[in-house]
Design a protein around this motif. Structure first.
Motif, short mmCIF file in Angstrom:
data_model
loop_
_atom_site.label_atom_id
_atom_site.label_comp_id
_atom_site.label_asym_id
_atom_site.label_seq_id
_atom_site.Cartn_x
_atom_site.Cartn_y
_atom_site.Cartn_z
N HIS A 123 0.86 -1.18 0.00
CA HIS A 123 0.00 0.00 0.00
C HIS A 123 0.90 1.23 0.00
N PHE A 124 0.45 2.29 -0.66
CA PHE A 124 1.27 3.49 -0.71
C PHE A 124 0.41 4.66 -1.14
N ASP A 125 0.94 5.85 -0.93
CA ASP A 125 0.23 7.05 -1.35
C ASP A 125 1.13 7.86 -2.26
N VAL A 126 0.48 8.61 -3.13
CA VAL A 126 1.19 9.51 -4.05
C VAL A 126 0.50 10.86 -3.95
N ARG A 127 1.30 11.91 -3.82
CA ARG A 127 0.74 13.24 -3.73
C ARG A 127 -0.04 13.57 -5.00
N LYS A 128 -1.19 14.18 -4.81
CA LYS A 128 -1.99 14.64 -5.95
C LYS A 128 -1.14 15.58 -6.79
N GLY A 129 -1.30 15.49 -8.10
CA GLY A 129 -0.52 16.31 -9.01
C GLY A 129 0.74 15.63 -9.51
N ASN A 130 1.17 14.56 -8.87
CA ASN A 130 2.37 13.83 -9.28
C ASN A 130 1.97 12.80 -10.34
#
Length: 173
Positions: A123-130
């Motif tokens: 599981h992971f997150d990516v900043r919006k806009g990336n």
């Protein structure tokens, strides 16, 4: 520990990597989608010293990404270990990276998480806009599972990673 790929390798971070890490994290070309960091080298060394205890406890793992000639070109971290899933992030690659360093380093992270640690998903997150990183993960087979005002959240299974790797191997043979 060193895990090798065709053009890069990853190894556990050491205190002597503090300046390199800070240079990466403070560089405006690379830090747009990262959390801020203290610019003090000694503070970074102290953080690494504390982190090494977590590494020994197998609670988190922080890697330097290097070209196979030993030239450092990035970082990546595995953390938030859960029952069947691990999170990864702090993924930065600089101008010294090889052409396929992003792909190779992602596969090495998954190799470590799935084969070394025994997890079945990540599981992971990516900043919006990336958008480039979001697209990369989706092409690997990651599924978006949520979002908030700052991040998009993803899961990927071991099977999806194996499938992505098999597709790439078939494409380059």
């Amino acid at each position: 520990m060193i895990l090798k790929s065709k053009t890069i390798q990853i190894r556990f971070v050491e205190e002597s990597d503090a300046e390199f890490i800070l240079k990466l994290r403070l560089d405006k070309k690379y830090n747009q989608f990262l959390s801020s960091v203290n610019s003090d080298v000694q503070a970074q060394k102290d953080w690494i010293k504390k982190y090494k205890n977590d590494e020994l406890k197998r609670a988190q793992f922080y890697f330097i990404i290097e070209r196979n000639d030993g030239t450092p070109c990035g970082t990546v971290r595995i953390y938030d270990l859960q029952e069947d899933s691990f999170c990864w992030g702090s993924w930065i690659l600089n101008e010294n990276k090889t052409r396929y360093a992003a792909l190779e380093s992602a596969f090495l992270v998954y190799q470590f998480g799935f084969d070394e640690l025994g997890f079945v998903k990540s599981h992971f997150d990516v900043r919006k806009g990336n958008e480039r990183v979001i697209s990369f993960h989706e092409k690997m087979g990651a599924i978006k599972v949520g979002e908030d005002e700052l991040n998009e959240y993803f899961n990927i299974t071991k099977e999806a990673v194996v499938e992505a790797k098999n597709k790439l191997n078939a494409r380059f043979q």
